[in-house]
Motif scaffolding. Structure first.
Motif, mmCIF file in Angstrom:
data_model
loop_
_atom_site.group_PDB
_atom_site.id
_atom_site.type_symbol
_atom_site.label_atom_id
_atom_site.label_comp_id
_atom_site.label_asym_id
_atom_site.label_seq_id
_atom_site.Cartn_x
_atom_site.Cartn_y
_atom_site.Cartn_z
ATOM 1 N N LEU A 192 -0.192 4.918 -1.620
ATOM 2 C CA LEU A 192 -0.589 6.157 -0.954
ATOM 3 C C LEU A 192 0.573 7.207 -1.553
ATOM 4 N N GLU A 201 -8.414 -4.383 -1.807
ATOM 5 C CA GLU A 201 -9.089 -3.017 -2.163
ATOM 6 C C GLU A 201 -10.023 -2.411 -0.949
ATOM 7 N N HIS A 207 0.978 -1.322 0.097
ATOM 8 C CA HIS A 207 0.104 -0.018 0.070
ATOM 9 C C HIS A 207 0.836 1.041 0.003
ATOM 10 N N GLN A 256 -7.040 5.041 2.963
ATOM 11 C CA GLN A 256 -7.508 6.375 2.277
ATOM 12 C C GLN A 256 -8.426 6.932 3.378
ATOM 13 N N GLN A 257 -9.198 6.495 3.869
ATOM 14 C CA GLN A 257 -10.097 6.787 4.998
ATOM 15 C C GLN A 257 -9.203 7.326 6.220
ATOM 16 N N LEU A 317 -6.200 8.667 5.855
ATOM 17 C CA LEU A 317 -5.747 9.965 5.587
ATOM 18 C C LEU A 317 -6.809 11.011 5.249
ATOM 19 N N GLU A 318 -7.743 10.653 4.991
ATOM 20 C CA GLU A 318 -8.926 11.969 4.905
ATOM 21 C C GLU A 318 -9.517 12.162 6.082
ATOM 22 N N TRP A 366 -1.171 8.755 -4.305
ATOM 23 C CA TRP A 366 -2.488 9.409 -3.749
ATOM 24 C C TRP A 366 -2.315 10.891 -3.139
ATOM 25 N N LEU A 367 -1.029 10.955 -2.503
ATOM 26 C CA LEU A 367 -0.810 12.071 -2.095
ATOM 27 C C LEU A 367 -0.337 13.310 -3.087
ATOM 28 N N TRP A 372 -7.263 -0.803 1.008
ATOM 29 C CA TRP A 372 -6.749 0.241 0.528
ATOM 30 C C TRP A 372 -7.669 1.481 0.991
ATOM 31 N N GLN A 373 -9.301 1.106 1.060
ATOM 32 C CA GLN A 373 -10.166 2.161 1.399
ATOM 33 C C GLN A 373 -9.968 2.428 2.722
ATOM 34 N N ARG A 383 -2.633 15.103 -4.836
ATOM 35 C CA ARG A 383 -3.251 15.976 -4.024
ATOM 36 C C ARG A 383 -2.312 17.356 -3.670
#
Ligand SMILES: Nc1ncnc2c1ncn2[C@@H]1O[C@H](COP(=O)(O)OP(=O)(O)O)[C@@H](O)[C@H]1O
Ligand SMILES: [Mg+2]
Length: 212
Positions: free
Chosen positions: A24, A196, A20, A203-204, A206-207, A27-28, A199-200, A31
């Protein structure tokens, strides 16, 4: 410029950390963040040389602890602190929680000595920030049996990975203790799910941070 953020990935061998960390990072970056990927033991030429010794040579728990903290000192000074100063996100595959879990809970080595080493290595006048530690730790938690099955299917075992299920059970408990002692820093990721779904959760996690 804002100081960057330091995120560590933790969990027993086979828990899913490496699966992962690159995702990540992407993903960052999407952003708008600058991201530095690194790992422990290792992360600098010196610390990678120590890693090879650590993973291959037999040694006692104190020697293990001294080697990983020596590498960590170099890694912090050469890579992590400068990247944070530049405002980058540092994603590190394992950090000091692993030393408490493996050498402390796994080997039974004195937690007080590890805590002392943590203070010496991560806090000093040369590290202008004072004490450096992760802002967020993603703990990939899976039963020892599940991790062992994944490893057996995936790769040749190194010196630590050849330890038995009891050892990894103790390491897992060691992570649970570290998480209970620092609940604001740790996010437990249930790693015993499809990739998957794991991974969700990443993400959560980090959110849930104001700074991500
Ligand atoms: N959620 C998952 N379900 C099934 N297999 C997984 C999952 N996550 C990782 N794996 C597999 O398990 C093995 C170990 O994963 P890895 O990310 O290398 O773990 P770690 O870095 O924590 O040791 C790899 O072969 C990987 O593809
Ligand atoms: Mg890995």
């Amino acid at each position: 410029m804002n100081r960057g953020r330091f995120i560590s990935f933790e969990g027993i061998d086979g828990a899913g950390k490496s699966s992962h960390i690159a995702a990540l990072a992407e993903w960052l970056r999407a952003r708008g963040h600058r991201v530095r990927l690194t790992r422990e033991p290792g992360g600098t030429p010196l610390a990678e040389a120590l890693r090879s010794l650590f993973l291959e040579q037999p040694m006692d728990a104190l020697t293990e602890a001294l080697l990983v903290f020596a590498g960590r000192r170099d890694h912090l000074a050469q890579v992590i602190a400068p990247a944070l100063r530049r405002g980058e996100f540092v994603l590190c595959d394992r950090f000091t929680d692993a030393t408490f879990a493996y050498q402390g809970a796994g080997r039974g080595f004195d937690l007080g000595v590890l805590a002392q080493l943590e203070q010496w290595v991560q806090r000093s006048p040369e590290l202008a920030e004072g004490f450096i530690a992760p802002d967020l730790t993603l703990w990939f938690d899976v039963p020892a049996e599940v991790a062992a099955q994944r490893r057996a299917a995936a790769r040749e075992a190194d010196r630590l990975e050849r330890e038995d299920l009891d050892f990894f059970g103790r390491v897992r408990s060691g992570y649970a203790q570290r998480a209970a002692a620092a609940p604001q820093r740790f996010v437990r990721i249930d790693g015993h799910q499809a990739i998957e779904a794991v991974w969700q959760q990443v993400q959560q996690a980090l959110e849930g941070q104001t700074w991500a």
